[in-house]
Design an enzyme around this catalytic site. Structure first.
Site, PDB file in Angstrom:
ATOM      1  N   TYR A  50      94.959 -19.303 112.215  1.00  0.00           N
ATOM      2  CA  TYR A  50      94.003 -19.844 111.239  1.00  0.00           C
ATOM      3  C   TYR A  50      94.010 -21.386 111.256  1.00  0.00           C
ATOM      4  O   TYR A  50      93.223 -22.010 110.546  1.00  0.00           O
ATOM      5  CB  TYR A  50      94.325 -19.366 109.810  1.00  0.00           C
ATOM      6  CG  TYR A  50      94.500 -17.873 109.637  1.00  0.00           C
ATOM      7  CD1 TYR A  50      94.032 -16.965 110.577  1.00  0.00           C
ATOM      8  CD2 TYR A  50      95.152 -17.356 108.510  1.00  0.00           C
ATOM      9  CE1 TYR A  50      94.209 -15.602 110.429  1.00  0.00           C
ATOM     10  CE2 TYR A  50      95.326 -15.984 108.343  1.00  0.00           C
ATOM     11  CZ  TYR A  50      94.864 -15.120 109.320  1.00  0.00           C
ATOM     12  OH  TYR A  50      95.041 -13.765 109.156  1.00  0.00           O
ATOM     13  N   HIS A 108     101.445 -10.470 114.669  1.00  0.00           N
ATOM     14  CA  HIS A 108     100.043 -10.440 114.226  1.00  0.00           C
ATOM     15  C   HIS A 108      99.276  -9.231 114.774  1.00  0.00           C
ATOM     16  O   HIS A 108      98.568  -8.556 114.034  1.00  0.00           O
ATOM     17  CB  HIS A 108      99.364 -11.750 114.639  1.00  0.00           C
ATOM     18  CG  HIS A 108      98.168 -12.112 113.825  1.00  0.00           C
ATOM     19  ND1 HIS A 108      97.779 -13.401 113.603  1.00  0.00           N
ATOM     20  CD2 HIS A 108      97.252 -11.343 113.175  1.00  0.00           C
ATOM     21  CE1 HIS A 108      96.695 -13.426 112.844  1.00  0.00           C
ATOM     22  NE2 HIS A 108      96.359 -12.180 112.586  1.00  0.00           N
TER      23      HIS A 108
HETATM   24  N1  NAP Z   1      96.379  -9.487 110.086  1.00  0.00           N
HETATM   25  C1  NAP Z   1      95.152  -9.670 110.508  1.00  0.00           C
HETATM   26  O1  NAP Z   1      94.809  -9.356 111.665  1.00  0.00           O
HETATM   27  C2  NAP Z   1      94.142 -10.242 109.589  1.00  0.00           C
HETATM   28  C3  NAP Z   1      92.776 -10.194 109.936  1.00  0.00           C
HETATM   29  C4  NAP Z   1      91.855 -10.738 109.042  1.00  0.00           C
HETATM   30  C5  NAP Z   1      92.287 -11.290 107.850  1.00  0.00           C
HETATM   31  N2  NAP Z   1      93.628 -11.346 107.542  1.00  0.00           N
HETATM   32  C6  NAP Z   1      94.106 -11.942 106.256  1.00  0.00           C
HETATM   33  O2  NAP Z   1      93.510 -11.223 105.200  1.00  0.00           O
HETATM   34  C7  NAP Z   1      92.801 -12.138 104.363  1.00  0.00           C
HETATM   35  C8  NAP Z   1      91.605 -11.451 103.718  1.00  0.00           C
HETATM   36  O3  NAP Z   1      90.714 -10.970 104.686  1.00  0.00           O
HETATM   37  P1  NAP Z   1      89.257 -11.624 104.896  1.00  0.00           P
HETATM   38  O4  NAP Z   1      89.348 -13.081 104.618  1.00  0.00           O
HETATM   39  O5  NAP Z   1      88.788 -11.173 106.233  1.00  0.00           O
HETATM   40  O6  NAP Z   1      88.343 -10.865 103.868  1.00  0.00           O
HETATM   41  P2  NAP Z   1      88.208 -10.713 102.281  1.00  0.00           P
HETATM   42  O7  NAP Z   1      89.303 -11.388 101.559  1.00  0.00           O
HETATM   43  O8  NAP Z   1      88.029  -9.261 102.065  1.00  0.00           O
HETATM   44  O9  NAP Z   1      86.838 -11.444 101.999  1.00  0.00           O
HETATM   45  C9  NAP Z   1      86.747 -12.839 102.019  1.00  0.00           C
HETATM   46  C10 NAP Z   1      85.300 -13.225 101.730  1.00  0.00           C
HETATM   47  O10 NAP Z   1      84.924 -12.707 100.457  1.00  0.00           O
HETATM   48  C11 NAP Z   1      84.513 -13.768  99.600  1.00  0.00           C
HETATM   49  N3  NAP Z   1      85.049 -13.440  98.267  1.00  0.00           N
HETATM   50  C12 NAP Z   1      86.352 -13.291  97.926  1.00  0.00           C
HETATM   51  N4  NAP Z   1      86.474 -12.935  96.644  1.00  0.00           N
HETATM   52  C13 NAP Z   1      85.209 -12.854  96.142  1.00  0.00           C
HETATM   53  C14 NAP Z   1      84.685 -12.517  94.878  1.00  0.00           C
HETATM   54  N5  NAP Z   1      85.483 -12.192  93.870  1.00  0.00           N
HETATM   55  N6  NAP Z   1      83.333 -12.536  94.720  1.00  0.00           N
HETATM   56  C15 NAP Z   1      82.520 -12.856  95.758  1.00  0.00           C
HETATM   57  N7  NAP Z   1      82.968 -13.177  96.980  1.00  0.00           N
HETATM   58  C16 NAP Z   1      84.297 -13.177  97.179  1.00  0.00           C
HETATM   59  C17 NAP Z   1      85.095 -15.036 100.163  1.00  0.00           C
HETATM   60  O11 NAP Z   1      84.265 -16.127  99.906  1.00  0.00           O
HETATM   61  P3  NAP Z   1      84.724 -17.413  99.026  1.00  0.00           P
HETATM   62  O12 NAP Z   1      85.900 -18.048  99.710  1.00  0.00           O
HETATM   63  O13 NAP Z   1      83.502 -18.272  99.060  1.00  0.00           O
HETATM   64  O14 NAP Z   1      85.049 -16.895  97.646  1.00  0.00           O
HETATM   65  C18 NAP Z   1      85.098 -14.716 101.670  1.00  0.00           C
HETATM   66  O15 NAP Z   1      83.833 -14.986 102.232  1.00  0.00           O
HETATM   67  C19 NAP Z   1      92.448 -13.285 105.310  1.00  0.00           C
HETATM   68  O16 NAP Z   1      92.047 -14.447 104.630  1.00  0.00           O
HETATM   69  C20 NAP Z   1      93.725 -13.413 106.078  1.00  0.00           C
HETATM   70  O17 NAP Z   1      94.697 -14.113 105.309  1.00  0.00           O
HETATM   71  C21 NAP Z   1      94.546 -10.821 108.394  1.00  0.00           C
END
Ligand code: NAP
Length: 276
Positions: A50, A108
């Site tokens: 990231y 990861h």
């Molecule tokens: N291990 C892996 O392979 C892997 C892969 C992907 C992700 N991850 C981790 O998991 C975390 C979460 O996954 P993700 O970032 O893909 O998806 P997520 O948390 O499910 O969704 C994030 C998106 O949703 C929006 N959002 C969040 N809360 C909200 C709410 N209450 N209302 C409206 N919109 C909202 C955010 O925008 P805003 O910021 O504008 O609120 C962002 O665009 C990542 O950040 C990372 O740390 C790990």
């Protein structure tokens, strides 16, 4: 805001809600990490991939919470797999984060084409023995990847961070993990890329409890004991995403949510998908 914790198989504990930081860098990332900690978050999820470990560390420093009250979770990139490589990579991550030890360190992706998963796992166990890592774990591991680690070392990971939401409940994988004391933590827990938040089932349940569709997706997870690391750069949405503990989905809600399962085929296949 008090976020509940769950016990891990290694005797430590971890909050059920943490802050995801994918796609956040620089000043916005520093601000988001410190606002989340001020709101009560105690778990921050990052990864070298990231490109924000430095900013995450600065956000931690900016907050007024003691280091030993926080859980900093980062990951071993595919390109750093291998025994010596993993030891060095963990120390580099700790340096960028500005911490003396990493609370949770996850492989990861298994990256099977490299053939270095077991050596990497042995390195994580060594880092834990030497005190650089408190909880070694993995991410995106399927049953046979987990079994391989156990067969080679006699140690199950304490955590497996997996793509998981009501659209991708990963039931068989989670049952396998639960039987072996492996905590499930969900990435992309909102399921918005799967169209979950616009589904009439979620919208109906959200109206019923006066909550947002995002909160219903996250509540489904924590009610099953699954940790979540939703990413938001907005302080208000960070608070919303942790405000999950004053209502409970009933049996009808859970049965309706179970109909949204898009099947294992809709999840990223870590036998094929690799990230370096
Ligand atoms: N291990 C892996 O392979 C892997 C892969 C992907 C992700 N991850 C981790 O998991 C975390 C979460 O996954 P993700 O970032 O893909 O998806 P997520 O948390 O499910 O969704 C994030 C998106 O949703 C929006 N959002 C969040 N809360 C909200 C709410 N209450 N209302 C409206 N919109 C909202 C955010 O925008 P805003 O910021 O504008 O609120 C962002 O665009 C990542 O950040 C990372 O740390 C790990």
């Amino acid at each position: 805001m008090d976020i509940p914790t769950v016990a891990l198989g290694n005797g430590r504990s971890i909050p059920l809600v943490g802050l995801g930081t994918h796609n956040m860098m620089g000043r916005p990332c520093i601000g988001a990490v410190s606002s989340a900690i001020e709101a009560g978050y105690r778990l921050i999820d990052t990864a070298p991939r990231y490109c924000n470990e430095l900013s995450v560390g600065m956000g931690v420093v900016k907050s007024t919470t003691r280091r030993d009250e926080l859980i900093i979770q980062t990951k071993l990139s595919g390109g750093d797999q291998g025994f010596d490589e993993a030891i060095n990579a963990a120390k580099e991550s700790a340096r960028r984060l500005g911490v003396g030890y990493i609370d949770v360190y996850l492989i990861h992706w298994p990256c099977p084409s490299l053939g270095r998963t077991v050596d990497s796992w042995k390195a994580l166990l060594t880092l834990a023995d030497e005190g650089y890592v408190r909880t070694p774990g993995v991410s995106n591991f399927k049953q046979h990847h987990l079994q391989m680690l156990y067969d080679e070392t006699g140690c199950w990971p304490a955590i497996n961070q997996i793509q998981c939401s009501p659209a991708l409940p990963r039931t068989e994988l989670r049952e396998f993990m639960a039987a072996r004391g492996i905590h499930a933590q969900a990435w992309h827990p909102t399921g918005r890329k799967q169209g979950l938040l616009a589904d009439p089932v979620i919208l109906r349940i959200a109206r019923k409890y006066g909550k947002s569709p995002t909160q219903i997706a996250l509540r489904w997870a924590v009610q099953h004991g699954i940790g979540v690391v939703p990413k938001s750069s907005h302080a208000g949405r960070q608070q919303e995403n942790a405000d999950l503990f004053d209502f409970e989905l009933d049996a009808t809600d859970l049965a309706d949510l179970a109909t949204l399962d898009q099947g294992e085929g809709a999840a990223k296949d870590s036998d094929v998908h690799e990230e370096f």
